[in-house]
Design an enzyme around this catalytic site. Structure first.
Site, PDB file in Angstrom:
ATOM      1  CG  LEU A  57      29.301  48.916  39.965  1.00 38.68           C
ATOM      2  CD1 LEU A  57      30.186  47.677  39.792  1.00 38.68           C
ATOM      3  CD2 LEU A  57      29.715  50.000  38.966  1.00 38.68           C
ATOM      4  CB  SER A 123      38.290  38.537  33.441  1.00 32.38           C
ATOM      5  OG  SER A 123      38.579  37.193  33.747  1.00 32.38           O
ATOM      6  CD  GLU A 125      37.336  32.309  33.939  1.00 34.29           C
ATOM      7  OE1 GLU A 125      36.283  31.728  33.672  1.00 34.29           O
ATOM      8  OE2 GLU A 125      38.403  31.699  34.124  1.00 34.29           O
ATOM      9  CE1 TYR A 147      33.853  37.988  36.893  1.00 39.40           C
ATOM     10  CE2 TYR A 147      35.266  36.570  35.568  1.00 39.40           C
ATOM     11  CZ  TYR A 147      35.091  37.688  36.353  1.00 39.40           C
ATOM     12  OH  TYR A 147      36.161  38.527  36.601  1.00 39.40           O
ATOM     13  CG  HIS A 177      45.318  39.594  39.650  1.00 39.84           C
ATOM     14  ND1 HIS A 177      44.686  39.614  38.430  1.00 39.84           N
ATOM     15  CD2 HIS A 177      44.669  40.491  40.420  1.00 39.84           C
ATOM     16  CE1 HIS A 177      43.704  40.484  38.462  1.00 39.84           C
ATOM     17  NE2 HIS A 177      43.660  41.029  39.670  1.00 39.84           N
TER      18      HIS A 177
HETATM   19  P1  NAP Z   1      36.721  40.921  44.576  1.00 33.99           P
HETATM   20  O1  NAP Z   1      37.717  40.753  45.663  1.00 33.99           O
HETATM   21  O2  NAP Z   1      35.619  39.924  44.412  1.00 33.99           O
HETATM   22  O3  NAP Z   1      36.081  42.382  44.750  1.00 33.99           O
HETATM   23  C1  NAP Z   1      34.909  42.751  44.071  1.00 33.99           C
HETATM   24  C2  NAP Z   1      34.487  44.121  44.558  1.00 33.99           C
HETATM   25  O4  NAP Z   1      33.306  44.498  43.847  1.00 33.99           O
HETATM   26  C3  NAP Z   1      34.134  44.200  46.047  1.00 33.99           C
HETATM   27  O5  NAP Z   1      34.601  45.414  46.558  1.00 33.99           O
HETATM   28  C4  NAP Z   1      32.615  44.191  46.029  1.00 33.99           C
HETATM   29  O6  NAP Z   1      32.038  44.829  47.151  1.00 33.99           O
HETATM   30  C5  NAP Z   1      32.378  45.019  44.775  1.00 33.99           C
HETATM   31  N1  NAP Z   1      31.015  44.906  44.250  1.00 33.99           N
HETATM   32  C6  NAP Z   1      30.328  43.774  43.993  1.00 33.99           C
HETATM   33  N2  NAP Z   1      29.105  44.078  43.534  1.00 33.99           N
HETATM   34  C7  NAP Z   1      29.012  45.426  43.512  1.00 33.99           C
HETATM   35  C8  NAP Z   1      28.006  46.340  43.160  1.00 33.99           C
HETATM   36  N3  NAP Z   1      26.810  45.942  42.723  1.00 33.99           N
HETATM   37  N4  NAP Z   1      28.254  47.673  43.264  1.00 33.99           N
HETATM   38  C9  NAP Z   1      29.449  48.111  43.711  1.00 33.99           C
HETATM   39  N5  NAP Z   1      30.450  47.291  44.059  1.00 33.99           N
HETATM   40  C10 NAP Z   1      30.232  45.964  43.965  1.00 33.99           C
HETATM   41  O7  NAP Z   1      37.451  41.000  43.147  1.00 33.99           O
HETATM   42  P2  NAP Z   1      38.997  41.286  42.820  1.00 33.99           P
HETATM   43  O8  NAP Z   1      39.728  39.999  42.793  1.00 33.99           O
HETATM   44  O9  NAP Z   1      39.474  42.418  43.650  1.00 33.99           O
HETATM   45  O10 NAP Z   1      38.880  41.750  41.304  1.00 33.99           O
HETATM   46  C11 NAP Z   1      38.654  43.119  40.964  1.00 33.99           C
HETATM   47  C12 NAP Z   1      38.031  43.177  39.588  1.00 33.99           C
HETATM   48  O11 NAP Z   1      38.889  42.564  38.646  1.00 33.99           O
HETATM   49  C13 NAP Z   1      36.701  42.463  39.452  1.00 33.99           C
HETATM   50  O12 NAP Z   1      35.924  43.174  38.519  1.00 33.99           O
HETATM   51  C14 NAP Z   1      37.069  41.116  38.874  1.00 33.99           C
HETATM   52  O13 NAP Z   1      35.992  40.553  38.168  1.00 33.99           O
HETATM   53  C15 NAP Z   1      38.215  41.509  37.967  1.00 33.99           C
HETATM   54  N6  NAP Z   1      39.240  40.514  37.718  1.00 33.99           N
HETATM   55  C16 NAP Z   1      39.831  39.860  38.739  1.00 33.99           C
HETATM   56  C17 NAP Z   1      40.857  38.956  38.481  1.00 33.99           C
HETATM   57  C18 NAP Z   1      41.575  38.246  39.602  1.00 33.99           C
HETATM   58  O14 NAP Z   1      42.256  37.254  39.310  1.00 33.99           O
HETATM   59  N7  NAP Z   1      41.480  38.700  40.824  1.00 33.99           N
HETATM   60  C19 NAP Z   1      41.279  38.727  37.151  1.00 33.99           C
HETATM   61  C20 NAP Z   1      40.650  39.449  36.135  1.00 33.99           C
HETATM   62  C21 NAP Z   1      39.644  40.351  36.420  1.00 33.99           C
HETATM   63  P3  NAP Z   1      31.610  44.024  48.504  1.00 33.99           P
HETATM   64  O15 NAP Z   1      32.829  44.039  49.372  1.00 33.99           O
HETATM   65  O16 NAP Z   1      30.501  44.851  49.012  1.00 33.99           O
HETATM   66  O17 NAP Z   1      31.198  42.645  48.079  1.00 33.99           O
HETATM   67  O1  F7E Z   2      39.429  28.767  40.021  1.00 36.99           O
HETATM   68  C1  F7E Z   2      39.690  25.085  39.888  1.00 36.99           C
HETATM   69  C2  F7E Z   2      38.538  25.722  39.139  1.00 36.99           C
HETATM   70  O2  F7E Z   2      37.887  30.130  41.420  1.00 36.99           O
HETATM   71  C3  F7E Z   2      40.624  28.433  39.369  1.00 36.99           C
HETATM   72  C4  F7E Z   2      38.425  35.076  39.283  1.00 36.99           C
HETATM   73  O3  F7E Z   2      39.198  36.064  39.935  1.00 36.99           O
HETATM   74  O4  F7E Z   2      40.239  34.500  37.846  1.00 36.99           O
HETATM   75  C5  F7E Z   2      39.338  33.971  38.784  1.00 36.99           C
HETATM   76  O5  F7E Z   2      38.524  32.969  38.186  1.00 36.99           O
HETATM   77  C6  F7E Z   2      40.574  26.992  38.901  1.00 36.99           C
HETATM   78  C7  F7E Z   2      39.284  26.612  38.165  1.00 36.99           C
HETATM   79  O6  F7E Z   2      39.432  31.272  39.737  1.00 36.99           O
HETATM   80  C8  F7E Z   2      38.579  24.379  43.243  1.00 36.99           C
HETATM   81  O7  F7E Z   2      37.714  24.734  38.528  1.00 36.99           O
HETATM   82  C9  F7E Z   2      39.632  23.337  41.668  1.00 36.99           C
HETATM   83  O8  F7E Z   2      39.617  25.881  37.020  1.00 36.99           O
HETATM   84  O9  F7E Z   2      40.397  30.343  41.764  1.00 36.99           O
HETATM   85  P1  F7E Z   2      39.262  30.149  40.842  1.00 36.99           P
HETATM   86  P2  F7E Z   2      38.854  31.418  38.250  1.00 36.99           P
HETATM   87  O10 F7E Z   2      37.585  30.703  38.064  1.00 36.99           O
HETATM   88  O11 F7E Z   2      39.960  31.099  37.313  1.00 36.99           O
HETATM   89  C10 F7E Z   2      39.660  35.120  36.694  1.00 36.99           C
HETATM   90  C11 F7E Z   2      40.765  35.651  35.832  1.00 36.99           C
HETATM   91  C12 F7E Z   2      38.616  36.103  37.040  1.00 36.99           C
HETATM   92  O12 F7E Z   2      38.435  37.092  36.359  1.00 36.99           O
HETATM   93  C13 F7E Z   2      37.677  35.743  38.140  1.00 36.99           C
HETATM   94  O13 F7E Z   2      37.036  36.892  38.659  1.00 36.99           O
HETATM   95  O14 F7E Z   2      40.628  26.148  40.039  1.00 36.99           O
HETATM   96  N1  F7E Z   2      39.359  24.569  41.216  1.00 36.99           N
HETATM   97  N2  F7E Z   2      39.165  23.191  42.913  1.00 36.99           N
HETATM   98  C14 F7E Z   2      38.710  25.243  42.175  1.00 36.99           C
HETATM   99  N3  F7E Z   2      38.241  26.499  42.213  1.00 36.99           N
HETATM  100  C15 F7E Z   2      37.629  26.903  43.347  1.00 36.99           C
HETATM  101  N4  F7E Z   2      37.169  28.168  43.423  1.00 36.99           N
HETATM  102  N5  F7E Z   2      37.471  26.077  44.414  1.00 36.99           N
HETATM  103  C16 F7E Z   2      37.923  24.799  44.415  1.00 36.99           C
HETATM  104  O15 F7E Z   2      37.759  24.075  45.397  1.00 36.99           O
END
Ligand code: NAP
Ligand code: F7E
Length: 323
Positions: A57, A123, A125, A147, A177
Protein backbone atom coordinates in the site's frame (compact mmCIF):
# COMPACT_ATOMS: atom_id res chain seq x y z
CA UNK A 1 -16.85 -15.52 -12.97
CA UNK A 2 -16.63 -12.31 -10.84
CA UNK A 3 -13.14 -11.18 -9.88
CA UNK A 4 -12.03 -9.67 -6.58
CA UNK A 5 -8.78 -8.09 -5.44
CA UNK A 6 -8.16 -8.22 -1.68
CA UNK A 7 -5.44 -6.20 0.08
CA UNK A 8 -4.46 -7.59 3.49
CA UNK A 9 -5.22 -11.13 2.32
CA UNK A 10 -2.70 -12.59 4.79
CA UNK A 11 -4.58 -11.04 7.74
CA UNK A 12 -7.45 -12.40 9.80
CA UNK A 13 -10.23 -10.87 7.70
CA UNK A 14 -8.43 -11.32 4.39
CA UNK A 15 -8.22 -15.08 4.93
CA UNK A 16 -11.93 -15.43 5.80
CA UNK A 17 -13.00 -13.10 3.00
CA UNK A 18 -10.93 -15.04 0.47
CA UNK A 19 -12.61 -18.30 1.59
CA UNK A 20 -16.03 -16.67 1.40
CA UNK A 21 -15.45 -15.26 -2.10
CA UNK A 22 -14.04 -18.55 -3.43
CA UNK A 23 -17.17 -20.27 -2.17
CA UNK A 24 -19.27 -17.66 -3.97
CA UNK A 25 -17.48 -18.54 -7.22
CA UNK A 26 -15.10 -15.57 -7.40
CA UNK A 27 -11.66 -15.56 -8.91
CA UNK A 28 -9.68 -14.14 -5.98
CA UNK A 29 -6.48 -12.10 -6.21
CA UNK A 30 -4.60 -11.10 -3.07
CA UNK A 31 -2.05 -8.34 -2.64
CA UNK A 32 0.85 -9.53 -0.51
CA UNK A 33 3.91 -7.55 0.55
CA UNK A 34 7.35 -9.08 0.46
CA UNK A 35 8.74 -10.29 3.76
CA UNK A 36 11.87 -12.18 4.81
CA UNK A 37 9.67 -14.36 7.01
CA UNK A 38 6.68 -16.53 6.15
CA UNK A 39 3.39 -14.60 6.31
CA UNK A 40 0.98 -16.90 4.47
CA UNK A 41 -0.04 -19.09 7.45
CA UNK A 42 -3.66 -17.96 7.39
CA UNK A 43 -4.10 -18.62 3.65
CA UNK A 44 -1.87 -21.65 3.14
CA UNK A 45 -4.93 -23.86 2.74
CA UNK A 46 -6.05 -21.57 -0.09
CA UNK A 47 -2.83 -21.59 -2.10
CA UNK A 48 -3.63 -22.64 -5.63
CA UNK A 49 -7.13 -21.22 -5.27
CA UNK A 50 -6.05 -17.58 -4.86
CA UNK A 51 -3.66 -15.68 -7.07
CA UNK A 52 -1.10 -13.79 -4.98
CA UNK A 53 0.28 -10.54 -6.36
CA UNK A 54 3.35 -8.69 -5.04
CA UNK A 55 2.46 -5.27 -3.77
CA UNK A 56 2.40 -2.77 -0.96
CA UNK A 57 0.00 0.00 0.00
CA UNK A 58 3.06 2.27 0.18
CA UNK A 59 3.87 1.66 -3.47
CA UNK A 60 1.42 3.18 -5.95
CA UNK A 61 2.95 1.40 -8.96
CA UNK A 62 2.40 -2.00 -7.36
CA UNK A 63 -1.29 -1.14 -6.87
CA UNK A 64 -1.66 -0.12 -10.51
CA UNK A 65 -0.01 -3.40 -11.60
CA UNK A 66 -2.28 -5.42 -9.29
CA UNK A 67 -5.35 -3.77 -10.83
CA UNK A 68 -4.10 -4.42 -14.37
CA UNK A 69 -3.37 -8.09 -13.63
CA UNK A 70 -6.56 -8.82 -11.73
CA UNK A 71 -9.01 -6.54 -13.62
CA UNK A 72 -11.32 -6.84 -10.63
CA UNK A 73 -15.05 -6.20 -10.32
CA UNK A 74 -14.57 -5.64 -6.60
CA UNK A 75 -11.64 -4.38 -4.50
CA UNK A 76 -11.57 -4.96 -0.75
CA UNK A 77 -9.02 -2.78 1.03
CA UNK A 78 -8.25 -4.69 4.23
CA UNK A 79 -4.52 -3.95 4.37
CA UNK A 80 -3.48 -1.78 7.32
CA UNK A 81 -1.29 -1.44 10.38
CA UNK A 82 -4.18 -2.52 12.58
CA UNK A 83 -2.77 -2.78 16.12
CA UNK A 84 -3.76 0.29 18.16
CA UNK A 85 -0.76 0.32 20.60
CA UNK A 86 1.67 0.09 17.66
CA UNK A 87 0.05 3.20 16.23
CA UNK A 88 1.22 5.18 19.28
CA UNK A 89 4.82 4.02 18.78
CA UNK A 90 4.73 4.31 14.96
CA UNK A 91 2.19 7.06 14.23
CA UNK A 92 3.69 8.20 10.94
CA UNK A 93 4.00 4.70 9.51
CA UNK A 94 0.43 3.98 10.63
CA UNK A 95 -0.70 7.12 8.81
CA UNK A 96 1.10 5.97 5.66
CA UNK A 97 -0.33 2.41 5.64
CA UNK A 98 -3.73 2.88 7.20
CA UNK A 99 -4.55 6.41 6.03
CA UNK A 100 -2.71 7.43 2.87
CA UNK A 101 -2.67 3.83 1.63
CA UNK A 102 -6.42 4.18 1.04
CA UNK A 103 -5.90 7.22 -1.20
CA UNK A 104 -3.16 5.47 -3.17
CA UNK A 105 -5.52 2.60 -3.89
CA UNK A 106 -8.51 4.84 -4.66
CA UNK A 107 -6.42 6.97 -6.98
CA UNK A 108 -5.12 3.87 -8.76
CA UNK A 109 -8.73 2.68 -9.19
CA UNK A 110 -9.88 6.10 -10.46
CA UNK A 111 -7.13 6.19 -13.08
CA UNK A 112 -7.74 2.53 -13.99
CA UNK A 113 -11.10 3.80 -15.20
CA UNK A 114 -13.22 0.64 -15.03
CA UNK A 115 -16.45 0.08 -13.05
CA UNK A 116 -14.75 -1.27 -9.91
CA UNK A 117 -16.65 -1.55 -6.63
CA UNK A 118 -14.54 -0.59 -3.60
CA UNK A 119 -14.78 -1.62 0.06
CA UNK A 120 -12.84 0.25 2.75
CA UNK A 121 -12.22 -1.45 6.10
CA UNK A 122 -13.17 1.36 8.47
CA UNK A 123 -13.32 0.92 12.20
CA UNK A 124 -15.31 1.64 15.36
CA UNK A 125 -12.03 3.11 16.68
CA UNK A 126 -13.13 6.24 14.76
CA UNK A 127 -15.81 6.76 17.44
CA UNK A 128 -13.14 6.67 20.18
CA UNK A 129 -14.29 8.86 23.05
CA UNK A 130 -17.89 8.26 22.11
CA UNK A 131 -20.30 11.18 21.91
CA UNK A 132 -23.36 8.95 21.48
CA UNK A 133 -24.44 5.53 22.74
CA UNK A 134 -24.97 3.31 20.81
CA UNK A 135 -22.91 4.40 17.79
CA UNK A 136 -24.57 4.59 14.37
CA UNK A 137 -23.58 5.78 10.89
CA UNK A 138 -24.45 9.36 11.91
CA UNK A 139 -22.61 9.45 15.26
CA UNK A 140 -19.86 12.11 15.19
CA UNK A 141 -16.31 10.74 15.28
CA UNK A 142 -13.73 11.34 18.03
CA UNK A 143 -10.72 9.04 17.47
CA UNK A 144 -8.37 8.38 20.39
CA UNK A 145 -5.26 6.91 18.72
CA UNK A 146 -3.12 7.53 15.65
CA UNK A 147 -4.77 4.37 14.28
CA UNK A 148 -8.25 5.83 14.79
CA UNK A 149 -7.16 9.10 13.20
CA UNK A 150 -5.68 7.29 10.19
CA UNK A 151 -8.86 5.22 9.77
CA UNK A 152 -10.93 8.39 9.89
CA UNK A 153 -8.89 9.80 7.02
CA UNK A 154 -9.45 6.53 5.13
CA UNK A 155 -13.18 6.75 5.79
CA UNK A 156 -13.54 10.32 4.55
CA UNK A 157 -11.35 9.86 1.49
CA UNK A 158 -13.58 6.91 0.54
CA UNK A 159 -16.68 9.08 0.92
CA UNK A 160 -14.92 11.84 -1.01
CA UNK A 161 -14.04 9.62 -3.99
CA UNK A 162 -17.63 8.40 -4.07
CA UNK A 163 -19.01 11.95 -4.06
CA UNK A 164 -16.32 13.49 -6.32
CA UNK A 165 -15.94 10.81 -8.98
CA UNK A 166 -19.07 8.68 -8.65
CA UNK A 167 -17.02 5.66 -7.60
CA UNK A 168 -19.01 2.78 -6.11
CA UNK A 169 -17.15 3.05 -2.78
CA UNK A 170 -18.39 1.83 0.62
CA UNK A 171 -16.97 2.34 4.08
CA UNK A 172 -17.77 -0.51 6.46
CA UNK A 173 -17.54 0.75 10.04
CA UNK A 174 -16.80 -2.58 11.66
CA UNK A 175 -16.68 -3.08 15.40
CA UNK A 176 -14.16 -5.51 16.94
CA UNK A 177 -14.35 -8.95 15.39
CA UNK A 178 -12.30 -11.92 16.43
CA UNK A 179 -11.54 -15.54 15.63
CA UNK A 180 -8.93 -18.24 16.19
CA UNK A 181 -7.01 -16.51 13.35
CA UNK A 182 -6.75 -13.20 15.23
CA UNK A 183 -3.22 -11.84 15.80
CA UNK A 184 -1.73 -12.99 19.11
CA UNK A 185 -1.35 -9.44 20.47
CA UNK A 186 -5.04 -8.46 20.39
CA UNK A 187 -6.85 -8.80 23.73
CA UNK A 188 -9.33 -11.63 22.91
CA UNK A 189 -6.72 -13.87 21.28
CA UNK A 190 -4.15 -13.11 23.98
CA UNK A 191 -6.75 -14.11 26.57
CA UNK A 192 -7.94 -17.26 24.73
CA UNK A 193 -4.39 -18.46 24.14
CA UNK A 194 -3.24 -17.53 27.65
CA UNK A 195 -6.16 -19.39 29.25
CA UNK A 196 -5.50 -22.47 27.09
CA UNK A 197 -1.82 -22.44 28.03
CA UNK A 198 -2.61 -22.02 31.74
CA UNK A 199 -5.06 -24.92 31.56
CA UNK A 200 -2.38 -27.09 29.95
CA UNK A 201 0.27 -26.04 32.48
CA UNK A 202 2.37 -24.23 29.86
CA UNK A 203 1.95 -20.77 31.40
CA UNK A 204 1.42 -19.58 34.97
CA UNK A 205 -0.27 -16.21 34.64
CA UNK A 206 -1.75 -13.76 32.18
CA UNK A 207 -0.56 -10.13 32.05
CA UNK A 208 -3.25 -7.78 30.82
CA UNK A 209 -3.92 -4.05 30.70
CA UNK A 210 -7.23 -2.28 31.24
CA UNK A 211 -9.90 -4.84 32.20
CA UNK A 212 -12.63 -2.19 32.41
CA UNK A 213 -12.69 -1.22 28.70
CA UNK A 214 -15.86 -2.36 26.94
CA UNK A 215 -16.15 -3.55 23.36
CA UNK A 216 -18.83 -4.80 20.98
CA UNK A 217 -17.23 -8.10 19.95
CA UNK A 218 -18.36 -10.28 17.05
CA UNK A 219 -17.09 -13.19 14.98
CA UNK A 220 -14.88 -12.37 11.97
CA UNK A 221 -16.64 -14.86 9.66
CA UNK A 222 -19.94 -13.05 10.20
CA UNK A 223 -18.29 -9.71 9.45
CA UNK A 224 -16.69 -10.60 6.10
CA UNK A 225 -20.17 -11.56 4.88
CA UNK A 226 -21.26 -7.98 5.62
CA UNK A 227 -18.35 -6.61 3.55
CA UNK A 228 -19.49 -8.56 0.52
CA UNK A 229 -23.15 -7.62 1.01
CA UNK A 230 -22.21 -3.91 0.96
CA UNK A 231 -20.81 -4.29 -2.56
CA UNK A 232 -23.94 -6.10 -3.87
CA UNK A 233 -26.36 -3.17 -3.35
CA UNK A 234 -27.77 -0.85 -6.03
CA UNK A 235 -26.12 2.19 -4.45
CA UNK A 236 -22.87 2.52 -2.46
CA UNK A 237 -23.26 3.50 1.19
CA UNK A 238 -21.60 3.28 4.62
CA UNK A 239 -22.68 0.80 7.28
CA UNK A 240 -22.04 0.07 10.95
CA UNK A 241 -21.44 -3.65 11.49
CA UNK A 242 -21.75 -4.71 15.13
CA UNK A 243 -23.66 -7.04 17.43
CA UNK A 244 -25.38 -4.34 19.52
CA UNK A 245 -23.96 -5.81 22.77
CA UNK A 246 -21.07 -4.56 24.86
CA UNK A 247 -18.87 -6.49 27.30
CA UNK A 248 -15.80 -5.62 29.34
CA UNK A 249 -12.38 -7.16 28.85
CA UNK A 250 -12.82 -8.58 32.37
CA UNK A 251 -16.02 -10.38 31.28
CA UNK A 252 -14.14 -11.90 28.34
CA UNK A 253 -11.46 -13.14 30.75
CA UNK A 254 -14.01 -14.58 33.19
CA UNK A 255 -15.89 -16.50 30.48
CA UNK A 256 -12.66 -17.79 28.94
CA UNK A 257 -11.45 -19.22 32.25
CA UNK A 258 -14.90 -20.66 32.93
CA UNK A 259 -14.72 -22.51 29.61
CA UNK A 260 -11.73 -24.50 30.93
CA UNK A 261 -13.34 -25.02 34.36
CA UNK A 262 -11.42 -22.31 36.28
CA UNK A 263 -13.63 -20.00 38.39
CA UNK A 264 -10.97 -18.18 40.48
CA UNK A 265 -9.60 -16.39 37.41
CA UNK A 266 -8.29 -13.39 39.33
CA UNK A 267 -5.62 -15.65 40.84
CA UNK A 268 -4.14 -16.04 37.35
CA UNK A 269 -4.41 -12.48 36.03
CA UNK A 270 -1.98 -9.63 36.70
CA UNK A 271 -2.94 -6.12 35.65
CA UNK A 272 0.11 -4.47 34.12
CA UNK A 273 -0.23 -0.70 33.80
CA UNK A 274 2.51 -0.72 31.14
CA UNK A 275 -0.18 -2.18 28.86
CA UNK A 276 -2.51 0.78 29.37
CA UNK A 277 -2.80 3.12 26.39
CA UNK A 278 -1.94 6.84 26.34
CA UNK A 279 -5.63 7.43 25.52
CA UNK A 280 -8.20 4.66 25.91
CA UNK A 281 -11.47 3.95 24.15
CA UNK A 282 -13.63 3.12 27.17
CA UNK A 283 -16.91 2.04 25.63
CA UNK A 284 -18.00 0.85 22.22
CA UNK A 285 -21.42 -0.47 21.30
CA UNK A 286 -22.73 -0.34 17.75
CA UNK A 287 -26.25 -0.17 16.43
CA UNK A 288 -26.38 -2.45 13.36
CA UNK A 289 -30.00 -1.49 12.48
CA UNK A 290 -29.09 -0.15 9.03
CA UNK A 291 -27.06 -3.25 8.10
CA UNK A 292 -29.91 -5.42 9.33
CA UNK A 293 -32.55 -3.52 7.36
CA UNK A 294 -30.68 -2.85 4.10
CA UNK A 295 -28.22 -5.75 3.89
CA UNK A 296 -30.37 -8.30 5.69
CA UNK A 297 -27.26 -8.98 7.78
CA UNK A 298 -27.33 -10.61 11.22
CA UNK A 299 -24.43 -11.89 13.32
CA UNK A 300 -24.72 -15.64 13.87
CA UNK A 301 -22.26 -16.13 16.75
CA UNK A 302 -23.01 -14.79 20.25
CA UNK A 303 -20.45 -13.28 22.64
CA UNK A 304 -20.26 -16.46 24.72
CA UNK A 305 -20.13 -18.56 21.55
CA UNK A 306 -17.18 -16.49 20.35
CA UNK A 307 -15.26 -16.82 23.63
CA UNK A 308 -15.86 -20.56 23.65
CA UNK A 309 -14.85 -21.19 20.07
CA UNK A 310 -11.66 -19.17 20.52
CA UNK A 311 -10.66 -20.93 23.74
CA UNK A 312 -11.47 -24.35 22.25
CA UNK A 313 -9.36 -23.62 19.17
CA UNK A 314 -6.39 -22.47 21.24
CA UNK A 315 -6.69 -25.48 23.54
CA UNK A 316 -6.48 -27.76 20.51
CA UNK A 317 -3.59 -25.82 18.99
CA UNK A 318 -1.59 -25.60 22.23
CA UNK A 319 -2.14 -29.29 22.95
CA UNK A 320 -0.48 -30.09 19.61
CA UNK A 321 2.37 -27.58 19.93
CA UNK A 322 5.46 -28.63 21.87
CA UNK A 323 7.00 -25.93 24.12
P1 NAP B 1 -4.71 -7.89 10.37
O1 NAP B 1 -4.92 -9.31 10.74
O2 NAP B 1 -3.77 -7.04 11.16
O3 NAP B 1 -4.27 -7.86 8.83
C1 NAP B 1 -3.72 -6.70 8.25
C2 NAP B 1 -3.27 -7.04 6.85
O4 NAP B 1 -2.73 -5.86 6.25
C3 NAP B 1 -2.17 -8.10 6.75
O5 NAP B 1 -2.42 -8.92 5.65
C4 NAP B 1 -0.92 -7.27 6.51
O6 NAP B 1 0.09 -7.97 5.82
C5 NAP B 1 -1.52 -6.19 5.61
N1 NAP B 1 -0.67 -5.01 5.48
C6 NAP B 1 -0.11 -4.29 6.47
N2 NAP B 1 0.61 -3.28 5.96
C7 NAP B 1 0.51 -3.37 4.61
C8 NAP B 1 1.04 -2.64 3.53
N3 NAP B 1 1.83 -1.59 3.71
N4 NAP B 1 0.73 -3.02 2.26
C9 NAP B 1 -0.07 -4.09 2.04
N5 NAP B 1 -0.60 -4.82 3.03
C10 NAP B 1 -0.31 -4.47 4.30
O7 NAP B 1 -6.11 -7.10 10.37
P2 NAP B 1 -7.60 -7.69 10.34
O8 NAP B 1 -8.07 -7.91 11.73
O9 NAP B 1 -7.68 -8.77 9.33
O10 NAP B 1 -8.40 -6.42 9.81
C11 NAP B 1 -8.57 -6.17 8.42
C12 NAP B 1 -8.82 -4.70 8.21
O11 NAP B 1 -9.97 -4.30 8.93
C13 NAP B 1 -7.71 -3.78 8.69
O12 NAP B 1 -7.67 -2.67 7.83
C14 NAP B 1 -8.17 -3.34 10.06
O13 NAP B 1 -7.60 -2.10 10.41
C15 NAP B 1 -9.66 -3.25 9.84
N6 NAP B 1 -10.52 -3.47 10.98
C16 NAP B 1 -10.37 -4.57 11.76
C17 NAP B 1 -11.24 -4.80 12.81
C18 NAP B 1 -11.13 -6.04 13.66
O14 NAP B 1 -11.73 -6.04 14.75
N7 NAP B 1 -10.44 -7.06 13.24
C19 NAP B 1 -12.30 -3.89 13.06
C20 NAP B 1 -12.43 -2.79 12.22
C21 NAP B 1 -11.55 -2.59 11.17
P3 NAP B 1 1.29 -8.77 6.58
O15 NAP B 1 0.76 -10.16 6.80
O16 NAP B 1 2.38 -8.70 5.60
O17 NAP B 1 1.56 -8.03 7.86
O1 F7E C 1 -7.97 -4.12 22.66
C1 F7E C 1 -7.81 -3.71 26.33
C2 F7E C 1 -7.34 -2.54 25.48
O2 F7E C 1 -6.09 -4.61 21.10
C3 F7E C 1 -9.27 -4.18 23.17
C4 F7E C 1 -8.32 -3.70 16.25
O3 F7E C 1 -8.72 -4.78 15.43
O4 F7E C 1 -10.54 -3.41 17.08
C5 F7E C 1 -9.21 -3.65 17.48
O5 F7E C 1 -8.75 -2.59 18.31
C6 F7E C 1 -9.31 -3.59 24.57
C7 F7E C 1 -8.61 -2.24 24.70
O6 F7E C 1 -8.43 -4.17 20.18
C8 F7E C 1 -4.95 -5.83 26.94
O7 F7E C 1 -6.88 -1.47 26.30
C9 F7E C 1 -6.56 -4.96 28.10
O8 F7E C 1 -9.42 -1.37 25.44
O9 F7E C 1 -8.00 -6.28 21.32
P1 F7E C 1 -7.55 -4.87 21.30
P2 F7E C 1 -8.79 -2.64 19.90
O10 F7E C 1 -7.76 -1.72 20.38
O11 F7E C 1 -10.18 -2.42 20.37
C10 F7E C 1 -10.77 -2.21 16.33
C11 F7E C 1 -12.22 -2.15 15.97
C12 F7E C 1 -9.84 -2.05 15.20
O12 F7E C 1 -10.18 -1.50 14.18
C13 F7E C 1 -8.41 -2.42 15.43
O13 F7E C 1 -7.74 -2.65 14.21
O14 F7E C 1 -8.63 -4.47 25.44
N1 F7E C 1 -6.74 -4.58 26.82
N2 F7E C 1 -5.47 -5.73 28.20
C14 F7E C 1 -5.76 -5.11 26.08
N3 F7E C 1 -5.50 -5.04 24.76
C15 F7E C 1 -4.42 -5.70 24.30
N4 F7E C 1 -4.16 -5.66 22.98
N5 F7E C 1 -3.60 -6.41 25.12
C16 F7E C 1 -3.82 -6.50 26.46
O15 F7E C 1 -3.05 -7.15 27.17
Amino acid sequence: MPRALVTGITGQDGSYLAEFLIEKGYEVYGLMRRSSVVTDQRIRHLLGRVELLDGDLLDEGSLVRALRTSTPDEVYNLGAQSFVPASFTAPVMTGEFTGLGVTRLLEAIRLFDAPVRFYQASSSEMFGKVVEVPQTETTPFYPRSPYGVAKLYGHWITVNYRESYGLYACSGILFNHESPRRGLEFAPRKIARGVARIKLGKQKELHLGNLEARRDWGYAKDYVRAMWLMLQQDEPDDYVVATGETHSVGEFVELAFRRVGIENWRDYVTVDTALFRPAEVDLLIGDPAKARAKLNWEPEVSFEGLVNLMVDADLELEAQTPE
